[in-house]
Write a protein that holds these residues in place. Structure first.
Motif, PDB file in Angstrom:
ATOM      1  N   LEU A 436       0.714  -1.118  -0.016  1.00 49.77           N
ATOM      2  CA  LEU A 436       0.171  -0.094   0.007  1.00 49.77           C
ATOM      3  C   LEU A 436       0.947   1.275  -0.015  1.00 49.77           C
ATOM      4  O   LEU A 436       1.542   1.368   0.814  1.00 49.77           O
ATOM      5  CB  LEU A 436      -0.703   0.036   1.162  1.00 49.77           C
ATOM      6  N   ASP A 437       0.653   2.350  -0.897  1.00 47.41           N
ATOM      7  CA  ASP A 437       1.263   3.442  -0.939  1.00 47.41           C
ATOM      8  C   ASP A 437       1.184   4.105   0.374  1.00 47.41           C
ATOM      9  O   ASP A 437       0.206   4.149   1.028  1.00 47.41           O
ATOM     10  CB  ASP A 437       0.763   4.353  -2.040  1.00 47.41           C
ATOM     11  N   ILE A 440      -1.660   6.532   1.299  1.00 45.23           N
ATOM     12  CA  ILE A 440      -2.860   6.103   1.712  1.00 45.23           C
ATOM     13  C   ILE A 440      -3.290   6.423   2.964  1.00 45.23           C
ATOM     14  O   ILE A 440      -4.377   6.708   3.504  1.00 45.23           O
ATOM     15  CB  ILE A 440      -3.086   4.513   1.465  1.00 45.23           C
ATOM     16  N   LEU A 442      -1.817   8.823   4.581  1.00 49.30           N
ATOM     17  CA  LEU A 442      -1.968  10.251   4.840  1.00 49.30           C
ATOM     18  C   LEU A 442      -3.612  10.626   4.446  1.00 49.30           C
ATOM     19  O   LEU A 442      -4.054  11.639   4.956  1.00 49.30           O
ATOM     20  CB  LEU A 442      -1.202  11.336   3.798  1.00 49.30           C
ATOM     21  N   ALA A 443      -3.996  10.223   3.282  1.00 43.19           N
ATOM     22  CA  ALA A 443      -5.439  10.168   3.013  1.00 43.19           C
ATOM     23  C   ALA A 443      -6.198   9.949   4.072  1.00 43.19           C
ATOM     24  O   ALA A 443      -7.261  10.830   4.425  1.00 43.19           O
ATOM     25  CB  ALA A 443      -5.705   9.378   1.575  1.00 43.19           C
ATOM     26  N   ALA A 444      -6.059   8.674   4.798  1.00 43.16           N
ATOM     27  CA  ALA A 444      -6.773   8.438   5.970  1.00 43.16           C
ATOM     28  C   ALA A 444      -6.869   9.463   6.862  1.00 43.16           C
ATOM     29  O   ALA A 444      -7.900   9.792   7.652  1.00 43.16           O
ATOM     30  CB  ALA A 444      -6.614   7.114   6.134  1.00 43.16           C
ATOM     31  N   LYS A 445      -5.702   9.774   7.182  1.00 47.93           N
ATOM     32  CA  LYS A 445      -5.510  11.035   8.094  1.00 47.93           C
ATOM     33  C   LYS A 445      -6.196  12.118   7.903  1.00 47.93           C
ATOM     34  O   LYS A 445      -6.800  12.787   8.681  1.00 47.93           O
ATOM     35  CB  LYS A 445      -3.881  10.950   8.381  1.00 47.93           C
ATOM     36  N   ALA A 449      -9.510   9.876  10.230  1.00 45.47           N
ATOM     37  CA  ALA A 449      -9.396   8.427  10.781  1.00 45.47           C
ATOM     38  C   ALA A 449      -8.054   8.215  11.570  1.00 45.47           C
ATOM     39  O   ALA A 449      -6.966   8.473  11.248  1.00 45.47           O
ATOM     40  CB  ALA A 449      -9.512   7.414   9.586  1.00 45.47           C
ATOM     41  N   THR A 454      -7.790   2.901  10.565  1.00 45.54           N
ATOM     42  CA  THR A 454      -7.457   2.617   9.315  1.00 45.54           C
ATOM     43  C   THR A 454      -6.766   1.243   9.215  1.00 45.54           C
ATOM     44  O   THR A 454      -6.988   0.530   8.360  1.00 45.54           O
ATOM     45  CB  THR A 454      -6.373   3.862   9.015  1.00 45.54           C
ATOM     46  N   LYS A 457      -9.853  -1.116   9.157  1.00 40.05           N
ATOM     47  CA  LYS A 457     -10.504  -0.796   7.872  1.00 40.05           C
ATOM     48  C   LYS A 457      -9.794  -1.154   6.561  1.00 40.05           C
ATOM     49  O   LYS A 457     -10.309  -1.659   5.276  1.00 40.05           O
ATOM     50  CB  LYS A 457     -11.213   0.175   7.670  1.00 40.05           C
ATOM     51  N   ILE A 458      -8.641  -0.653   6.428  1.00 43.21           N
ATOM     52  CA  ILE A 458      -7.827  -0.765   5.281  1.00 43.21           C
ATOM     53  C   ILE A 458      -6.580  -1.763   5.402  1.00 43.21           C
ATOM     54  O   ILE A 458      -6.409  -2.766   4.234  1.00 43.21           O
ATOM     55  CB  ILE A 458      -7.245   0.516   4.854  1.00 43.21           C
ATOM     56  N   PRO A 461      -7.707  -5.852   6.216  1.00 38.93           N
ATOM     57  CA  PRO A 461      -8.004  -6.544   4.642  1.00 38.93           C
ATOM     58  C   PRO A 461      -6.937  -6.789   3.563  1.00 38.93           C
ATOM     59  O   PRO A 461      -6.894  -8.048   3.136  1.00 38.93           O
ATOM     60  CB  PRO A 461      -9.162  -5.795   4.249  1.00 38.93           C
ATOM     61  N   TRP A 543     -11.792  -6.904  -5.060  1.00 34.50           N
ATOM     62  CA  TRP A 543     -10.851  -5.831  -5.315  1.00 34.50           C
ATOM     63  C   TRP A 543      -9.552  -6.017  -5.660  1.00 34.50           C
ATOM     64  O   TRP A 543      -8.777  -5.383  -6.105  1.00 34.50           O
ATOM     65  CB  TRP A 543     -11.183  -4.820  -4.213  1.00 34.50           C
TER      66      TRP A 543
ATOM     67  N   PHE B  81       1.682  17.342   7.366  1.00 37.97           N
ATOM     68  CA  PHE B  81       2.280  16.008   7.075  1.00 37.97           C
ATOM     69  C   PHE B  81       3.846  16.205   7.713  1.00 37.97           C
ATOM     70  O   PHE B  81       4.809  15.357   7.652  1.00 37.97           O
ATOM     71  CB  PHE B  81       2.347  15.383   5.921  1.00 37.97           C
ATOM     72  N   PHE B 110      -4.098  13.404  -3.922  1.00 38.52           N
ATOM     73  CA  PHE B 110      -2.569  13.032  -4.021  1.00 38.52           C
ATOM     74  C   PHE B 110      -2.410  12.501  -5.320  1.00 38.52           C
ATOM     75  O   PHE B 110      -3.294  12.218  -6.296  1.00 38.52           O
ATOM     76  CB  PHE B 110      -2.368  11.675  -3.158  1.00 38.52           C
ATOM     77  N   ALA B 114      -4.043   7.573  -4.122  1.00 38.09           N
ATOM     78  CA  ALA B 114      -4.168   7.079  -2.790  1.00 38.09           C
ATOM     79  C   ALA B 114      -5.673   6.564  -2.567  1.00 38.09           C
ATOM     80  O   ALA B 114      -6.171   6.723  -1.318  1.00 38.09           O
ATOM     81  CB  ALA B 114      -3.742   7.942  -1.705  1.00 38.09           C
ATOM     82  N   PHE B 116      -8.433   3.853  -1.306  1.00 44.54           N
ATOM     83  CA  PHE B 116      -8.377   2.571  -0.538  1.00 44.54           C
ATOM     84  C   PHE B 116      -8.754   1.440  -1.554  1.00 44.54           C
ATOM     85  O   PHE B 116     -10.002   1.362  -2.062  1.00 44.54           O
ATOM     86  CB  PHE B 116      -9.455   2.720   0.534  1.00 44.54           C
ATOM     87  N   ASN B 118      -9.505  -1.716  -1.238  1.00 44.18           N
ATOM     88  CA  ASN B 118     -10.468  -2.466  -0.609  1.00 44.18           C
ATOM     89  C   ASN B 118     -11.717  -2.401  -0.446  1.00 44.18           C
ATOM     90  O   ASN B 118     -12.638  -2.697   0.101  1.00 44.18           O
ATOM     91  CB  ASN B 118      -9.966  -3.467   0.597  1.00 44.18           C
ATOM     92  N   PHE B 127     -15.647   7.147   4.038  1.00 44.39           N
ATOM     93  CA  PHE B 127     -14.508   6.773   4.858  1.00 44.39           C
ATOM     94  C   PHE B 127     -14.490   7.850   5.993  1.00 44.39           C
ATOM     95  O   PHE B 127     -14.592   7.420   7.022  1.00 44.39           O
ATOM     96  CB  PHE B 127     -13.267   6.425   4.106  1.00 44.39           C
ATOM     97  N   ALA B 131     -15.404   8.078  10.170  1.00 40.71           N
ATOM     98  CA  ALA B 131     -14.525   8.457  10.924  1.00 40.71           C
ATOM     99  C   ALA B 131     -14.836   9.553  11.951  1.00 40.71           C
ATOM    100  O   ALA B 131     -14.647   9.528  13.107  1.00 40.71           O
ATOM    101  CB  ALA B 131     -12.746   8.808  10.204  1.00 40.71           C
ATOM    102  N   TYR B 159     -14.754  -1.240  -7.696  1.00 43.12           N
ATOM    103  CA  TYR B 159     -13.536  -0.889  -6.859  1.00 43.12           C
ATOM    104  C   TYR B 159     -12.627  -0.055  -7.566  1.00 43.12           C
ATOM    105  O   TYR B 159     -12.684  -0.045  -9.011  1.00 43.12           O
ATOM    106  CB  TYR B 159     -12.812  -2.168  -6.725  1.00 43.12           C
TER     107      TYR B 159
END
Lengths: 548, 384
Positions: A436-437, A440, A442-445, A449, A454, A457-458, A461, A543, B81, B110, B114, B116, B118, B127, B131, B159
């Motif tokens: 995973l990049d 990903i 940072l996007a969740a942050k 989340a 994270t 959920k990510i 899986p 997926w 960041f 990005f 980025a 997800f 899944n 998402f 949260a 997906y």
């Protein structure tokens, strides 16, 4: 925040207790006398002055060196055939090559006994030499270590870049020149890596010399005899240090090799698709048939021997060796113990590496702590099972240790197996999560989340199929290991692989071969379940297709 | 809060004694994002050096610069960041310099999107709402709204790996808007796409930003992209701001040689001497529209190739000269002529001429008339 310090801190403590503290206990024991006074090098001097002992260090070294040379000479063409040729039935050959991974190291030794032992069918092939001793150790070790080398070399060769070959062809290089200038340099780090892994696993293996070692003394047998036979823990610790040294050197070499390798492979290499070549494919197929044939013959003989009524006089086949085992309460319990121990190791170990791999790969938690975690996770691969096991004895036997209560329990054997096989699953988890990049996370942050959400959920899986492989790895290795547990078991916690050693000591080779076969069958069953689970998980995760 | 907004207006520029206010139109509008003295070091290297600028609410700002100029680090500082080594960032009047990313109010797209892998498109959009604990009904309504916004209603259950690059980009954009942020950050959001998809999505992105009214800050290295999408552009070089201005300002009136050359091709002739409106460069004498004051360091006489006149129109015009055609390149609609002035054959100038406007097709070796119209001639300096 718990994920900043709490969780990584706890993991650091757990890994330290399971790895470096016991090893520290062993190291310090080598430098103290029985009364607990600092003895400097006195224990080492005492060891060197016993001629029977010091010769073992030489035997271990040169037998491991010879084995390594033979294994590399066989494994390279085999790995090449599997990755860079159009050899037919590659899948079948790969399966046969990897068969020894699923069996205890003693199993091929039994096969050799039936083939070349004092009453072996092909004894004359040895031209008068005796199997028991150097010949047996080398032959059995070659078969035992071959799959490891094929795996590593295959990985190195599969990482080759087709664009380099196209460039070489455009510059008018013929097949030989391409091999010497592109293939060989491209795989040299894999060769170094394979050589160090093979050397160390042969140097520290206990099972093979205990079956076919004869009167030839090696370090792994010595440490056992010194600790169990003579209760000379100080000299045992000295041998432990000697077993640890080459492992540490090889580990350092391997780390360097991997570092260079990483620099050599660019992220965007194109996989090599071998063009048809009748000469090459025929030659490689012949080599593969010979090697696979030898593996099948040795394993087949071990299984055949376990089914024979009374070798070599009554060759009628039957399951009497197996029924006798299961009717014996001690042996039956050993099998149950093995299943319990390996199952617990698989579950607990998988849970543990999920956390350590996640903390390291996704950089969750304080940087210093995750770095410490990564460093600790790399320790077990450099420590032979015998050394770790003896360290456990010294560390947990100490009455002052608050964990003294674990002494003699199945739980301690589970912890030791988990620690002994920890590095590879940890790296598998890290590798799985690094797919995973980083963006990903940072996007969740940015979407508010937290790391745990994270992760659940990510990350989880995505890691799931890898976790199934990790559980399988822990199970099979815990099922087949002897060396990590030989100092830790009690009459109540004895496992099947150790029962095999005990049966050999009692000269009940038929039953020993039968029991080793049972272990292999359990491992094969585990591998099949692992494959089925993986397929199932892939089906529930639509997926995971290719990008259109 | 107000005084920071005023101070931050002046952008520091190298080689310019009197710093011109970087904000011309936005200065009167209330500032939404205000960056002052922002500095970030990695070891010995200063990647972002004392950067200051203002962004008005609903404005589309582009940060443009070559790779390694610090533009992405600047974006990451605003996203939280990276930790700033100095300076401050204020958003909607609140100092956010030391807030963690999850406590800030922005959405981000990005370069890699980025997404997800899944989660379905709908799952990706939901998402952030999960949260923050939004109830299911709210989530579903918002996801439907976002899908409509980017025109992906039919793809909610796919997906990411089942989508084209352009569709993935739209999902990333919609996801960034899911929590209705005040600020939209975009890190080279179009650079992974094919050229034609890219131009289309550029317009779409611009239209969507105006419709939603979100303040946007986009990092890019693509000049055309920045010029066509931005309300204002910040040109960065070596961690510093070279110039802030509208697209036409930075293109037509660059402050420095770097900005001039980074935005588009530029003819440069080294200046030996200047006196009022008369300049001596490359051994020739030229006139300027306005008198030149003190010369900057490394002074150059500059003109865009498209501004050079060639042919009869140039005969007798100011700054006219006779030249030999040293080379002809056909660039489709344009013809690029490399000219050697008669008076100094060691100098070359490039002129882009509309092909349709040419009566005869020039060939190598032809003698032509050319001129540098004074209103298009600039005197610029500084390191490139």
């Amino acid at each position: 925040m718990p994920t900043e310090y709490g969780l990584p801190g706890t993991m650091v403590v757990v890994l330290a207790v399971a790895t470096i503290l016991p090893i520290g206990a062993l190291l310090s024991r080598a430098f103290y006398d029985r009364a607990g006074n600092f003895a400097g090098a006195a224990n080492f001097v005492r060891y060197a002055s016993e001629p029977g002992l010091s010769i073992a260090a030489w035997n271990s070294t040169y037998l491991s060196a010879i084995t390594t040379a033979i294994v590399l000479a066989l494994a390279y063409p085999v790995a090449y055939a599997l990755t860079r040729s159009r050899m037919p039935l590659k899948g079948l050959f790969r399966l046969l090559m990897l068969l020894p991974l699923l069996a205890p190291s003693l199993l091929p030794a039994f096969g050799l006994v039936y083939l070349f032992g004092n009453q072996g069918w092909l004894k004359s092939w040895l031209l008068g030499a005796r199997l028991y001793g150097e010949v047996g150790i080398v032959l059995a070790s070659v078969i035992y270590a071959l799959p490891h080398a094929v795996l590593i070399l295959g990985g190195g060769l599969a990482a080759g870049d087709a664009r380099l070959y196209e460039a070489a062809r455009a510059l008018k290089a013929g097949p030989w020149r391409r091999f010497w200038t592109v293939t060989l340099p491209g795989s040299r780090y894999a060769v170094v890596s394979a050589a160090s892994v093979v050397f160390v696993s042969v140097f520290t293996d206990f099972g093979i010399p205990s079956v076919v070692g004869g009167s030839v003394n090696v370090l792994s047998l010595d440490i056992y005899k010194l600790v169990i036979g003579r209760f000379d823990f100080e000299l045992g610790a000295v041998v432990g240090v000697l077993l640890l040294l080459p492992a540490l050197v090889a580990y350092g070499v391997d780390v360097l090799a991997r570092r260079f390798q990483r620099g050599a492979i660019s992220g965007k290499s194109t996989p090599v698709v071998p063009a048809p070549s009748l000469l090459r494919d025929t030659a490689l197929t012949v080599v593969a048939i010979v090697v696979a044939g030898a593996i099948v013959a040795v394993f087949g003989m071990a299984i055949f021997g376990s089914l024979v009524r009374f070798w070599p006089y009554n060759l009628a086949l039957g399951l009497q060796n197996y029924t006798r085992l299961l009717e014996d309460a001690d042996e039956a319990r050993a099998l149950i113990n093995s299943l319990t121990m390996a199952g617990s190791t698989a579950l607990a170990g998988t849970a543990l590496v999920t956390i350590t791999g996640w903390l390291v790969a996704r950089r969750v938690g304080h940087g210093g702590l995750t770095q410490a975690l990564q460093a600790l996770a790399m320790v077990p691969v450099a420590v032979p099972g015998l050394v770790l096991g003896l360290g456990y004895v010294f560390f947990f036997n100490e009455p002052a240790n608050p964990l003294h209560g674990l002494q003699g329990t199945m739980a301690l054997m589970v912890i030791c197996s988990m620690a002994h096989f920890f590095t590879v699953p940890h790296l598998m988890a890290v590798g799985g999560l690094l797919q995973l990049d980083r963006e990903i996370d940072l996007a969740a942050k940015a979407l508010r989340a937290g790391p745990v959400a994270t992760g659940r959920k990510i990350h989880l899986p995505v890691l799931l199929p890898t976790l199934i492989d990790i559980a399988g790895y822990f199970f099979v290795n815990a099922m087949t290991t002897v060396s990590a547990l030989i100092f830790l078991f009690t009459a109540h916690t004895r496992v099947a692989a150790i029962a095999v050693v005990n049966l050999v000591e009692g000269s009940r080779i038929g039953q020993a071969a039968a029991f080793a076969t049972v272990i292999m069958l359990v491992s094969i069953a585990a591998a099949l379940i692992q494959t089925a689970l993986r397929t199932f998980v892939h089906r529930t995760q639509p997926w995971r297709g290719r990008t259109p | 809060m107000r005084d920071t907004a005023q101070d931050g207006v002046a952008a520091k520029r190298p080689g310019s004694a009197a710093a011109t206010p970087g904000l011309t139109e936005g200065a009167s509008a209330p500032s939404y994002l205000s960056v002052a003295g922002l500095t970030k070091r990695f070891g010995a290297a200063t990647v972002v050096a004392d950067v200051a600028f203002e962004v008005a609410a609903s404005e589309f700002l582009c940060v443009l610069g070559p790779s390694g100029c610090g533009k992405t680090t600047l974006l990451r500082l605003i996203a939280g960041f990276e930790r700033a080594d100095g300076g401050s960032i204020r958003q909607a009047g609140i100092d956010i310099t030391h807030l963690p990313p999850e406590a800030r109010d922005y959405g981000i797209v990005f370069q890699s999107y980025a997404l997800f892998p899944n989660r379905t498109v709908g799952g990706n959009l939901a998402f952030g709402l999960e949260a923050v604990g939004a109830p299911r009904a709210t989530r579903e309504a918002k996801v439907a709204e976002l899908l409509t916004l980017v025109g992906l209603q039919a793809h909610a259950h796919k997906y990411p790996n089942q989508l084209s690059g352009g569709q993935q980009q739209r999902v990333a954009l919609a996801r960034a808007l899911a929590l209705s942020p005040g600020l939209l950050l975009l890190d080279e959001p179009l650079s992974a796409l094919d050229a034609n998809v890219r131009a289309h999505l550029r317009d779409e992105l611009r239209a969507l930003q105006k419709r939603v009214g979100v303040t946007a800050m986009m990092v890019t290295h693509d000049q055309v992209e920045a010029l066509s999408i931005a309300d204002r552009i910040i040109v960065m070089n070596g961690g510093r701001i070279e110039q802030i201005g509208t697209p036409s300002e930075v293109y037509e009136r660059p402050d420095t040689l770097f900005v001039a050359k980074f935005l588009a091709d530029m003819n440069t002739l080294p200046i030996a001497r200047a006196d009022g409106t008369v300049v001596e460069a490359a051994g020739l004498t030229w006139v300027l529209e306005r008198p030149q004051g003190q010369l900057p360091a490394n002074p150059q006489l500059c003109i865009r190739p498209a501004a050079v006149l060639v042919g009869e129109a140039a005969r007798g015009a100011p700054n006219g000269f006779a030249a030999r055609v040293a080379h002809v390149d056909f660039l489709g609609d344009l013809v690029r002529l490399t000219l050697q002035p008669d008076a100094n054959a060691r100098t070359t100038l490039v002129a882009d001429v509309l092909r349709a406007s040419l009566s005869i097709r020039p060939r190598t070796g032809d003698m032509v008339h050319a001129c540098l119209p004074p209103r298009h001639v600039l005197v610029l300096g500084g390191d490139v």
